[in-house]
Design an enzyme around this catalytic site. Structure first.
Site, short mmCIF file in Angstrom:
data_model
loop_
_atom_site.label_atom_id
_atom_site.label_comp_id
_atom_site.label_asym_id
_atom_site.label_seq_id
_atom_site.Cartn_x
_atom_site.Cartn_y
_atom_site.Cartn_z
N GLY A 293 0.78 -1.24 0.00
CA GLY A 293 0.00 0.00 0.00
C GLY A 293 0.80 1.28 0.00
O GLY A 293 0.30 2.31 0.47
N LYS B 227 6.94 8.77 -9.36
CA LYS B 227 7.17 7.33 -9.28
C LYS B 227 8.26 7.05 -10.32
O LYS B 227 7.97 6.68 -11.46
CB LYS B 227 5.87 6.58 -9.61
N ASN C 63 -0.15 0.41 7.89
CA ASN C 63 -1.25 0.17 6.97
C ASN C 63 -1.72 -1.28 7.10
O ASN C 63 -0.96 -2.21 6.81
CB ASN C 63 -0.80 0.44 5.53
N PRO D 221 -6.78 1.60 8.96
CA PRO D 221 -7.46 0.29 9.01
C PRO D 221 -7.54 -0.34 7.63
O PRO D 221 -7.19 0.29 6.63
CB PRO D 221 -8.85 0.64 9.55
N HIS D 222 -8.01 -1.57 7.57
CA HIS D 222 -8.14 -2.27 6.29
C HIS D 222 -9.27 -1.60 5.49
O HIS D 222 -10.44 -1.75 5.82
CB HIS D 222 -8.46 -3.75 6.54
N LEU D 223 -8.90 -0.84 4.44
CA LEU D 223 -9.88 -0.08 3.67
C LEU D 223 -9.66 -0.33 2.17
O LEU D 223 -9.21 0.56 1.45
CB LEU D 223 -9.72 1.42 3.95
#
Length: 227
Positions: free
Chosen positions: A15, A38, A177, A206-208
């Site tokens: 992530g 990037k 994350n 949180p896990h999103l």
């Protein structure tokens, strides 16, 4: 000129880009001028404009300063594999100095909050001799570490922090994350990281899956970075 940071990860697929987009959104909410790069990406899709990488496109969408695709992602390989292997297969040679040159030009664009996102983990090879960590060193960028919260992450995080410090760069913040929604003792693991890591926590996300940058920004704080 504003502050610039290198976004590193404890691993691949944890992530980095998601969190980078959340950090950019947080900065946008503070009315800061934001940009993101990037420099190397592996994994491309064909579009009408040419080959494009999803991570680079997400960063472009989240940054407030408009740059061309080539400025954001100067080196793109089609197969989603380690950059040095992709470069070998494409008959190209990647060097830190070449990447640093691309980045320096774009980072001269006036901004308040700029992120340069790595690929994979801290020591991902660029060639037989250099790793992508060398780019952060060459550009002398302080590091924000994204920790993919899953079994084994404590070791990955502490080793990465150690390597960053050994390379002479400051670790200025980290984000937990939650990539594994079923990770046991999640809170205890976060507390352990707070004890061991020599930098402030910028957020516990949180896990999103599929969350918008705005939803992620709610769980992030860039004030420890001086904003």
């Amino acid at each position: 000129m504003g502050k610039k940071f290198f976004v590193a990860g404890t691993d691949t697929e944890i992530g980095k880009t998601t969190i980078a987009c959340g950090l950019l959104e947080k900065a946008n909410q503070l009315r800061l001028r934001t940009l993101a790069l990037k420099p190397v990406a592996a994994g491309a899709e064909r579009t009408a404009e040419g080959a494009r990488n999803d991570d680079a496109l997400a960063l472009m969408q989240s940054a407030s300063i408009e740059l061309s695709y080539e400025q954001v992602n100067p080196v793109l390989f089609a197969p989603p594999i380690a950059p040095h292997i992709a470069a070998q297969q494409a008959g190209k040679r990647l060097t830190v100095s070449q990447l640093a040159g691309y980045c320096r030009g774009t980072l001269m664009t006036p901004s308040d909050f700029a992120l340069v996102e790595g690929a994979g983990g801290w020591r991902v090879p660029l060639s037989g001799r250099e790793t992508l960590a060398g780019l952060a060193v060459e550009l002398q960028l302080p590091v924000i570490l994204v920790i993919g919260m899953k079994l084994g992450c404590l070791n990955h995080a502490l080793l990465t922090a150690e390597a960053i410090r050994r390379d002479g760069l400051p670790l200025v913040g980290w984000v937990a994350n939650r990539v594994d929604p079923d990770m046991s003792c999640f809170d205890e693991n976060v507390e352990t990281l707070k004890q061991f890591l020599p930098a402030p926590c910028l957020g516990v996300v949180p896990h999103l899956p599929g969350a918008s940058p705005a939803a992620l920004a709610e769980h992030l704080d860039i004030s420890p970075l001086g904003y």
